[in-house]
Design an enzyme around this catalytic site. Structure first.
Site, short mmCIF file in Angstrom:
data_model
loop_
_atom_site.label_atom_id
_atom_site.label_comp_id
_atom_site.label_asym_id
_atom_site.label_seq_id
_atom_site.Cartn_x
_atom_site.Cartn_y
_atom_site.Cartn_z
N SER A 140 1.03 -1.73 0.00
CA SER A 140 -0.09 0.17 -0.16
C SER A 140 0.63 1.51 -0.22
CB SER A 140 -0.48 -0.23 1.48
OG SER A 140 0.03 0.37 2.06
N TYR A 163 3.16 -0.36 10.64
CA TYR A 163 2.31 -0.72 9.41
C TYR A 163 3.01 -0.46 8.16
CZ TYR A 163 -1.72 -0.41 6.11
OH TYR A 163 -2.27 -0.38 4.78
#
Length: 321
Positions: free
Chosen positions: A160, A186
């Site tokens: 992402s 993340y």
């Protein structure tokens, strides 16, 4: 660094849907494995690939919920898999390999985002363990089935734009010395997804296995379950009624648009001779150092990909023979 990280100039843009990018593609006779393929982006990916004629194997943590989600979707099989449980990964892979079937596409879709600190049974930080290490061990275990694909296999790893946050800390990937930061964790895991695709492509291309990493877009869905309403609002992701803002030009997408790049990477003939690249908006992404688009050079650096592979082998004990 990948020397193929150059946009192809496809006709698709950010508003394209998964069905649109796969128009006229026939996946009849192909078998696809989609982790986390029973909700959100994964469910739309499963639905479209089934629509194209593929048999879709979906390993998930909650089998009953997945079977309910697949009502009305044909050619799906559900198996139990917990990516942070190495034994669960081995059991699923062993059961699948016993069927002697090949895998034409492996889509590593499952993931978590910005969670409170948790760890797997080996002590690895949870986001790194779920998003990367579990998929690393799974891909290695399923490698024999990928090698059997008659027309060559593809591996698609969902990264992402979160990889822009940071690279990988090779000295402390599991936050054992540094304070835990859910966004740093993340970002590290999403960089790992991109580098993993590059490393898989390096190892697989001589046997017809190509790999890609994907930015699906910003989609409000199950991935955001650990965020507070204040955090979600800070991203401008919801309108005044609390509904997701859909504005593909600013990267805010619905599930059909968010699944498009995964399906494009899994099916497009344009990628037959290309691999190891990071893609967005159903095209190969551009290399970008600062602007909020494209891929950071460190996330497609082949030397960094090899360092990550070695680290992953050390942490999981898994490797391609």
């Amino acid at each position: 660094m990948s020397n193929q990280q150059i946009p192809l100039g496809t006709n698709w843009g950010p508003a394209a849907t998964a069905e649109q990018v796969a128009e006229n593609i026939d996946m009849t006779g192909k078998l696809v494995v989609v982790t986390g393929g029973a909700s959100g982006l994964g469910l739309e990916t499963t639905r479209v690939l089934s629509l194209l004629g593929a048999q879709v194997v979906v390993p998930v943590r909650r089998v009953a919920e997945a079977e309910e989600a697949f009502e009305g979707i044909s050619r799906t099989e559900v198996y139990e898999l917990d990516l942070v449980d190495r034994g669960s990964v081995r059991r699923f892979a062993s059961e699948f390999l016993q069927s002697s079937r090949s895998i034409d596409r492996l889509i590593l879709n499952a993931g978590v985002m910005a969670t409170p600190l948790f760890r797997d049974n080996e002590g690895n930080e949870g986001q790194f363990a779920t998003n990367h290490l579990g998929h690393f061990a799974l891909t290695v275990a399923l490698w024999p089935a990928l090698l059997q694909a008659k027309d060559g296999a593809r591996v698609v790893a969902l990264s992402s734009r979160g990889h822009h946050i940071c690279g990988i800390d090779p000295e402390d990937p599991n936050f054992l010395q540094r304070p835990y930061d859910k966004w740093q964790a993340y970002g590290q895991s999403k960089t790992a997804n991109s580098l993993f695709a590059a490393a898989v492509d390096t190892r697989g291309r001589k046997n017809g296995i190509r790999a890609y990493s994907v930015h699906p877009g910003s989609v409000v869905g199950p991935l955001a379950r650990h965020l507070s309403s204040e955090e979600i609002n800070s991203f401008g992701a919801l309108d005044e009624n609390g509904s997701p803002v859909i504005d593909p030009k600013s990267d805010k997408k619905n599930f059909a648009q968010g699944a498009a790049t995964s399906v494009w990477c899994a099916t497009s003939p344009s990628l037959n001779d290309i691999g190891g690249v990071y893609c967005e908006n159903s095209d190969v992404a551009s290399l970008e150092e600062t602007v909020r688009k494209g891929v950071r050079p460190y996330a497609v650096d082949l030397e960094e990909a090899e360092k990550l592979w070695k680290l992953s082998v050390d942490l999981t004990g898994a490797n391609i023979k």
